[in-house]
Scaffold this motif. Structure first.
Motif, PDB file in Angstrom:
ATOM      1  N   ARG A  79       0.827  -1.201   0.000  1.00 25.22           N
ATOM      2  CA  ARG A  79       0.000   0.000   0.000  1.00 25.22           C
ATOM      3  C   ARG A  79       0.864   1.254   0.000  1.00 25.22           C
ATOM      4  N   GLY A  80       1.958   1.226   0.761  1.00 26.55           N
ATOM      5  CA  GLY A  80       2.845   2.372   0.775  1.00 26.55           C
ATOM      6  C   GLY A  80       3.486   2.624  -0.573  1.00 26.55           C
ATOM      7  N   THR A  81       3.921   1.551  -1.232  1.00 27.65           N
ATOM      8  CA  THR A  81       4.520   1.692  -2.559  1.00 27.65           C
ATOM      9  C   THR A  81       3.502   2.249  -3.541  1.00 27.65           C
ATOM     10  N   GLY A  82       2.265   1.753  -3.458  1.00 28.60           N
ATOM     11  CA  GLY A  82       1.207   2.265  -4.333  1.00 28.60           C
ATOM     12  C   GLY A  82       0.924   3.727  -4.076  1.00 28.60           C
ATOM     13  N   ALA A  83       0.847   4.126  -2.799  1.00 27.82           N
ATOM     14  CA  ALA A  83       0.571   5.519  -2.460  1.00 27.82           C
ATOM     15  C   ALA A  83       1.712   6.429  -2.915  1.00 27.82           C
ATOM     16  N   ALA A  84       2.956   5.979  -2.762  1.00 27.14           N
ATOM     17  CA  ALA A  84       4.094   6.783  -3.227  1.00 27.14           C
ATOM     18  C   ALA A  84       4.035   6.967  -4.736  1.00 27.14           C
ATOM     19  N   ASN A  85       3.681   5.910  -5.444  1.00 28.73           N
ATOM     20  CA  ASN A  85       3.531   6.006  -6.892  1.00 28.73           C
ATOM     21  C   ASN A  85       2.464   7.032  -7.268  1.00 28.73           C
ATOM     22  N   GLN A  86       1.335   7.009  -6.564  1.00 30.52           N
ATOM     23  CA  GLN A  86       0.254   7.947  -6.861  1.00 30.52           C
ATOM     24  C   GLN A  86       0.658   9.386  -6.533  1.00 30.52           C
ATOM     25  N   ALA A  87       1.425   9.563  -5.465  1.00 29.64           N
ATOM     26  CA  ALA A  87       1.912  10.899  -5.125  1.00 29.64           C
ATOM     27  C   ALA A  87       2.860  11.422  -6.198  1.00 29.64           C
ATOM     28  N   LEU A  88       3.726  10.576  -6.689  1.00 34.90           N
ATOM     29  CA  LEU A  88       4.674  10.991  -7.721  1.00 34.90           C
ATOM     30  C   LEU A  88       3.979  11.285  -9.042  1.00 34.90           C
ATOM     31  N   GLU A  89       2.851  10.646  -9.289  1.00 34.95           N
ATOM     32  CA  GLU A  89       2.065  10.901 -10.501  1.00 34.95           C
ATOM     33  C   GLU A  89       1.227  12.176 -10.387  1.00 34.95           C
TER      34      GLU A  89
ATOM     35  N   HIS B  95     -11.169   7.040 -14.470  1.00 31.27           N
ATOM     36  CA  HIS B  95     -11.200   7.597 -13.119  1.00 31.27           C
ATOM     37  C   HIS B  95     -10.629   6.596 -12.119  1.00 31.27           C
ATOM     38  N   ASN B  96      -9.750   7.065 -11.247  1.00 31.92           N
ATOM     39  CA  ASN B  96      -9.120   6.220 -10.232  1.00 31.92           C
ATOM     40  C   ASN B  96      -9.142   6.980  -8.911  1.00 31.92           C
ATOM     41  N   PRO B  97     -10.008   6.576  -7.960  1.00 29.38           N
ATOM     42  CA  PRO B  97     -10.104   7.337  -6.709  1.00 29.38           C
ATOM     43  C   PRO B  97      -8.821   7.329  -5.894  1.00 29.38           C
ATOM     44  N   TYR B  98      -8.012   6.263  -6.006  1.00 28.79           N
ATOM     45  CA  TYR B  98      -6.740   6.229  -5.294  1.00 28.79           C
ATOM     46  C   TYR B  98      -5.816   7.330  -5.815  1.00 28.79           C
ATOM     47  N   GLN B  99      -5.824   7.527  -7.125  1.00 28.88           N
ATOM     48  CA  GLN B  99      -5.029   8.600  -7.705  1.00 28.88           C
ATOM     49  C   GLN B  99      -5.637   9.961  -7.391  1.00 28.88           C
TER      50      GLN B  99
ATOM     51  N   GLN C 278      11.906  -4.986   3.004  1.00 24.00           N
ATOM     52  CA  GLN C 278      10.676  -4.379   2.507  1.00 24.00           C
ATOM     53  C   GLN C 278      10.958  -3.001   1.923  1.00 24.00           C
ATOM     54  N   LEU C 279      11.807  -2.228   2.592  1.00 20.16           N
ATOM     55  CA  LEU C 279      12.177  -0.909   2.078  1.00 20.16           C
ATOM     56  C   LEU C 279      12.879  -1.031   0.728  1.00 20.16           C
ATOM     57  N   ASN C 280      13.819  -1.962   0.629  1.00 24.50           N
ATOM     58  CA  ASN C 280      14.568  -2.115  -0.619  1.00 24.50           C
ATOM     59  C   ASN C 280      13.676  -2.567  -1.767  1.00 24.50           C
ATOM     60  N   SER C 281      12.710  -3.428  -1.466  1.00 22.16           N
ATOM     61  CA  SER C 281      11.786  -3.873  -2.502  1.00 22.16           C
ATOM     62  C   SER C 281      10.948  -2.705  -3.017  1.00 22.16           C
ATOM     63  N   SER C 282      10.442  -1.905  -2.098  1.00 21.89           N
ATOM     64  CA  SER C 282       9.655  -0.740  -2.479  1.00 21.89           C
ATOM     65  C   SER C 282      10.497   0.239  -3.299  1.00 21.89           C
ATOM     66  N   TYR C 283      11.678   0.511  -2.821  1.00 26.07           N
ATOM     67  CA  TYR C 283      12.572   1.428  -3.544  1.00 26.07           C
ATOM     68  C   TYR C 283      12.828   0.922  -4.964  1.00 26.07           C
ATOM     69  N   GLY C 284      13.068  -0.383  -5.086  1.00 26.01           N
ATOM     70  CA  GLY C 284      13.354  -0.955  -6.400  1.00 26.01           C
ATOM     71  C   GLY C 284      12.209  -0.754  -7.382  1.00 26.01           C
ATOM     72  N   HIS C 285      10.987  -0.989  -6.918  1.00 27.54           N
ATOM     73  CA  HIS C 285       9.819  -0.809  -7.795  1.00 27.54           C
ATOM     74  C   HIS C 285       9.682   0.650  -8.232  1.00 27.54           C
TER      75      HIS C 285
END
Length: 443
Positions: free
Chosen positions: A55-65, A353-357, A82-89
């Protein structure tokens, strides 16, 4: 899912005409990056991610978009892998954009890493397990940061009170706070809420809300793993860190009931237990809850949530009003029916439309425009509604809102280290104490 072809009957035309006149403009247009490029200024907004799971990785992606002029500068998590995996994505997607600016020394691992990450940012994403949320949120607001935080926002009543206090401070400081109850940012829900609010359908008198599914992941215990690490890796199954699935998942549907009715529950009574997911690897949570919420207006909402494989899947809501029926779902069109059961309206999301975004689009637009969004009070009170339901199912008693809000039962420690004892402990067979209706202490 495509909506049914709209009826052309006179009754439907009259219904739409009246609803439109009463509600006015009920569509909230999306605010994408093109609409924001020249809003107020183009200062680089620095983002910190606290909690680097899916969820954190998804939210960071949406923030960057959400904004052309942002960069991720810090990340924090309990676990390095877990941090390294998120960073990698995130790096793979944004490496050529200039938006990934996380230096190695700004990857923070451990219980105190959240402070170091927050200190480096303008905007903070809080997506750890929910037990941490009140303390991370307080630190962010005290240090003048804008916040996106996932729901639920606490696992116990002391945590709720802390979030409510911090919400007031955020108002005073004019800081933006968006909570991940994304149906408030979803077109078909927004339009349906406006139809209810304008009175065309009358008053909600009853309803049913559902999150019935097979359940979530289990992460087996590993040799040499401490009890605290095991529980943190399997946080979903421990109330101090998760709050049970009535809180972690079903909050969405309970929140919709609160929103559409315009009130929070006056009391709750219900039942629940463990019938299928009941092994040591399922911690201490129930696998089913049924709650009856009574509201100040007299409306009664029946609430179901279930984690049982090979059973009916249902996530959505239905409401009975004095002039019709509303059925909502995040997966398809909202449906409006008259008292005879005839479909009067089908309300879909616009294409793409994407409510998460949309949550992040609106957060960053508000920051740019010097506006204020503050979802924290509703996030706390909808979280409290789900806690009220959990109290009812665990105790088997009628629990009132005011009685519950006065509880001093604290599940989540304010501070933890890797040497801390877990709030709940297994017995010699590796099983955890389960709440027993009639005996459980919930207040």
């Amino acid at each position: 899912m495509k909506p049914k072809k709209q009826s052309k009957t006179k009754a439907r035309r009259e219904f739409i005409k009246k609803a439109s006149l009463a509600s006015g403009a009920i569509v909230l247009p999306s605010l994408g990056t093109s609409a924001m490029a020249n809003v107020f200024n183009v200062k680089k907004l620095k983002i910190a991610l606290v909690g680097c799971g899916g969820r954190g990785t998804g939210a960071a992606n949406q923030a960057l978009e959400a904004d052309d002029h942002v960069e991720l500068v810090a990340m924090a998590d309990l676990f390095e892998d877990q941090l390294n995996s998120s960073y990698g994505h995130l790096y793979e997607k944004y490496k050529d954009t200039g938006k990934m600016q996380v230096k190695q020394e700004h990857k923070f691992v451990g219980f105190d890493g959240f402070k170091k990450a927050i200190d480096l940012a303008d905007v903070v994403i809080l997506t750890t397990p929910p037990g941490f949320r009140p303390y991370h949120f307080a630190y962010a607001i005290e240090n003048d940061k804008h916040v996106f935080m996932e729901k639920p926002v606490a696992t116990d009543v002391p945590g709720i009170r802390k979030v409510l206090e911090t919400a007031k401070l955020a108002d005073q400081k004019r800081l933006n706070v968006v909570v991940g109850l994304q149906r408030h940012y979803q077109e078909n829900y927004i339009k349906t809420h406006e139809l209810i609010k304008n009175g065309s359908l009358g008053k909600i008198v009853a309803g049913q809300v559902y999150w019935n599914s097979e359940g979530v992941w289990v992460r087996p215990r590993k040799p040499g793993q401490s009890e605290l690490e095991y529980q943190m890796r399997n946080w979903y199954y421990f109330n101090w860190i998760c709050g049970d699935h009535i809180l972690e998942q079903h909050i969405h549907n309970i929140d919709v009931a609160n929103w559409f009715i315009g009130e929070y529950p006056l009391s709750a009574q219900g039942m629940g237990g463990r019938m299928v997911r009941k092994g040591p690897d399922h911690g201490e949570i129930f696998d089913h809850h049924f709650v009856e919420f009574t509201y100040p207006s007299g409306a009664v909402i029946s609430s179901q949530c279930r984690h049982q494989p090979n059973t009916m899947y249902k996530v959505g809501e239905a409401f009975q009003l004095t002039n019709g029926t509303v059925i909502t779902s995040d997966a398809g069109a909202a449906k409006i029916y008259d008292l005879s059961g005839k479909e009067m309206e089908s309300i879909s999301n616009s294409q793409g439309h994407n409510p998460y975004q949309e949550e992040h689009n609106r957060l960053f637009a508000s920051i740019r425009e010097k506006g204020v969004i503050n979802d924290a009070e509703n996030g706390a009170k909808s979280t409290m509604s789900a806690i009220l339901g959990r109290m009812a199912t665990y105790s088997g008693k009628v629990i009132g809102w005011e009685e519950a809000m006065n509880s001093n039962l604290q599940l989540m420690p304010e501070e933890l280290t890797w040497d801390s004892a877990t709030p709940t402990k297994p017995d010699h067979e590796g099983r955890y104490p389960i709440p027993i209706p009639g005996k459980a202490i919930v207040l």
